[in-house]
Scaffold this motif. Sequence first.
Motif, mmCIF file in Angstrom:
data_model
loop_
_atom_site.group_PDB
_atom_site.id
_atom_site.type_symbol
_atom_site.label_atom_id
_atom_site.label_comp_id
_atom_site.label_asym_id
_atom_site.label_seq_id
_atom_site.Cartn_x
_atom_site.Cartn_y
_atom_site.Cartn_z
ATOM 1 N N MET A 1 21.951 -10.736 23.629
ATOM 2 C CA MET A 1 21.682 -12.136 23.243
ATOM 3 C C MET A 1 20.819 -12.812 24.298
ATOM 4 S SD MET A 1 22.197 -14.547 20.989
ATOM 5 C CE MET A 1 21.932 -16.313 20.970
ATOM 6 N N ILE A 2 21.272 -12.773 25.558
ATOM 7 C CA ILE A 2 20.511 -13.391 26.645
ATOM 8 C C ILE A 2 19.142 -12.715 26.757
ATOM 9 C CG2 ILE A 2 20.425 -13.730 29.162
ATOM 10 C CD1 ILE A 2 22.359 -15.600 27.870
ATOM 11 N N GLU A 3 19.147 -11.389 26.642
ATOM 12 C CA GLU A 3 17.895 -10.639 26.705
ATOM 13 C C GLU A 3 16.896 -11.143 25.657
ATOM 14 O OE1 GLU A 3 16.189 -8.166 28.410
ATOM 15 O OE2 GLU A 3 17.595 -9.011 29.868
ATOM 16 N N THR A 4 17.414 -11.377 24.430
ATOM 17 C CA THR A 4 16.560 -11.839 23.331
ATOM 18 C C THR A 4 15.979 -13.214 23.625
ATOM 19 O OG1 THR A 4 18.125 -10.668 21.930
ATOM 20 C CG2 THR A 4 16.507 -12.054 20.816
ATOM 21 N N ILE A 5 16.815 -14.093 24.185
ATOM 22 C CA ILE A 5 16.351 -15.454 24.490
ATOM 23 C C ILE A 5 15.272 -15.426 25.568
ATOM 24 C CG2 ILE A 5 17.072 -17.654 25.536
ATOM 25 C CD1 ILE A 5 19.677 -17.400 23.995
ATOM 26 N N LEU A 6 15.422 -14.512 26.508
ATOM 27 C CA LEU A 6 14.459 -14.435 27.608
ATOM 28 C C LEU A 6 13.095 -13.928 27.152
ATOM 29 C CD1 LEU A 6 16.736 -13.112 30.512
ATOM 30 C CD2 LEU A 6 15.850 -15.425 30.196
ATOM 31 N N GLN A 7 13.083 -13.146 26.077
ATOM 32 C CA GLN A 7 11.817 -12.641 25.537
ATOM 33 C C GLN A 7 11.068 -13.774 24.822
ATOM 34 O OE1 GLN A 7 10.669 -9.429 25.921
ATOM 35 N NE2 GLN A 7 12.399 -9.361 27.327
ATOM 36 N N PRO A 8 9.755 -13.607 24.544
ATOM 37 C CA PRO A 8 9.057 -14.597 23.706
ATOM 38 C C PRO A 8 9.704 -14.667 22.324
ATOM 39 C CG PRO A 8 7.492 -13.130 24.774
ATOM 40 C CD PRO A 8 8.858 -12.554 25.037
ATOM 41 N N TRP A 9 9.738 -15.870 21.735
ATOM 42 C CA TRP A 9 10.380 -16.029 20.433
ATOM 43 C C TRP A 9 9.376 -15.801 19.311
ATOM 44 C CZ3 TRP A 9 13.525 -21.204 21.385
ATOM 45 C CH2 TRP A 9 14.439 -20.968 22.433
ATOM 46 N N PRO A 10 9.757 -14.994 18.301
ATOM 47 C CA PRO A 10 8.844 -14.733 17.186
ATOM 48 C C PRO A 10 8.640 -15.985 16.322
ATOM 49 C CG PRO A 10 10.988 -13.727 16.789
ATOM 50 C CD PRO A 10 11.042 -14.297 18.169
ATOM 51 N N TRP A 11 7.598 -15.947 15.509
ATOM 52 C CA TRP A 11 7.253 -17.136 14.711
ATOM 53 C C TRP A 11 8.375 -17.552 13.771
ATOM 54 C CZ3 TRP A 11 7.356 -16.778 9.454
ATOM 55 C CH2 TRP A 11 7.213 -15.517 8.877
ATOM 56 N N TYR A 12 9.116 -16.550 13.245
ATOM 57 C CA TYR A 12 10.146 -16.892 12.248
ATOM 58 C C TYR A 12 11.390 -17.497 12.883
ATOM 59 C CZ TYR A 12 11.333 -12.124 13.642
ATOM 60 O OH TYR A 12 11.596 -11.004 14.383
ATOM 61 N N VAL A 13 11.453 -17.513 14.202
ATOM 62 C CA VAL A 13 12.507 -18.260 14.897
ATOM 63 C C VAL A 13 11.951 -19.620 15.332
ATOM 64 C CG1 VAL A 13 13.963 -18.331 16.968
ATOM 65 C CG2 VAL A 13 13.684 -16.183 15.706
ATOM 66 N N ALA A 14 10.772 -19.601 15.956
ATOM 67 C CA ALA A 14 10.198 -20.827 16.512
ATOM 68 C C ALA A 14 9.786 -21.819 15.420
ATOM 69 C CB ALA A 14 9.000 -20.486 17.389
ATOM 70 N N GLY A 15 9.136 -21.321 14.359
ATOM 71 C CA GLY A 15 8.659 -22.210 13.298
ATOM 72 C C GLY A 15 9.782 -23.036 12.675
ATOM 73 N N PRO A 16 10.852 -22.375 12.192
ATOM 74 C CA PRO A 16 11.959 -23.149 11.630
ATOM 75 C C PRO A 16 12.584 -24.118 12.632
ATOM 76 C CG PRO A 16 12.090 -20.892 10.867
ATOM 77 C CD PRO A 16 10.967 -20.935 11.871
ATOM 78 N N LEU A 17 12.687 -23.721 13.907
ATOM 79 C CA LEU A 17 13.250 -24.645 14.907
ATOM 80 C C LEU A 17 12.365 -25.881 15.047
ATOM 81 C CD1 LEU A 17 14.470 -22.198 17.725
ATOM 82 C CD2 LEU A 17 15.888 -23.637 16.234
ATOM 83 N N ILE A 18 11.042 -25.667 15.030
ATOM 84 C CA ILE A 18 10.122 -26.815 15.107
ATOM 85 C C ILE A 18 10.279 -27.682 13.857
ATOM 86 C CG2 ILE A 18 7.677 -27.482 15.087
ATOM 87 C CD1 ILE A 18 7.152 -25.000 16.891
#
Lengths: 187, 149
Positions: free
Chosen positions: A1-18
């Motif tokens: 989980m932490i590892e995933t957060i530390l990586q760049p976030w893909p568009w399908y995570v970032a877009g919906p959050l925006i």
Amino acid sequence: MIETILQPWPWYVAGPLIGLMVPALLLFDSKRFGISSSLRHICAATIPSNASYFKYDWKQRGGWNLLFALGMIGGGTLAATVLGDASADIALAPATIADLQNLGIQDFSGLVPDDVFSWSALTTLPGFLSLVVGGFLVGFGARYANGCTSGHGITGLASFQMSSLVAVIGFFIGGLIMTYFILPLIF
Amino acid sequence: MEPTRFNLDPKRVTGYLVLGILFGLVLVKSEVVSWFRIQEMFRFDSFHMYGVLGSGVAVAAISLEIVRRLNPVTATGQKVEIETRAWQGPGVRYIAGGTIFGLGWALLGACPGPIYALIGTGISAMVVALLAAIAGAWAYGSLQQRLPH
């Protein structure tokens, strides 16, 4: 989980959050998601002017937007320190890397090319034009169009506003002219 | 005109700061603040930026429809009011302003949100871009009466 957060976030995570910023601001306090009006509020607060555009109650109308902008600076710090590494290479498309190398960009580490976006580069033509002229056009254009990527590009398009669609078409007309016709002259 | 005071209700102040932090975080973690990503977008070499913007618009549109139907109360205790922006005048401002903005977006590689977030990541020269953007907003406000809208 932490590892995933530390990586760049893909568009399908970032877009919906925006996208969720729009209902979050509405449900919190009926605010319309948009960033560029903060530039107007800063002018109204700090630069003396006789223009009617700056004669309004900026504390009441813009206080929230300035706090939001301040928070964004903090979010940037968080993303570049405890939650990631802003100096890591971006997984750019090879075609873009080739095009930019042709323009003369050599440094591909981090979020921006250091040979353009640094204090020492300000005295070079690409550095000065990018930071000073680029910044000026962004501020001028966003206020002329009455919104930027957030206010028109996200909120306006999501509200099916024709004005936002026209503005976003303008964003791309300007962006393509700069990318294909003007940048090769500058770099 | 005498400005009123800030609304320094701690709940509001905290809320806006936290939402701003989250937004700045997403912008940097998704690399949409990157000059490189903007170049990639305008060269149509990657889906990344279009994916971010497209899914952002879709989620925002669905959320707006849900908010409209539920007609809820805000966290600060009032009815949610959705501000709509009507088309103003002949519309020259949208295409002309949008094009000028686009020229700047591709040159600076950042729009207003990313300028703030990039300053936070430690790229201190972006302060120059912020000051220039403020100057741009001031120039627009000063010329507003003389520009076609």
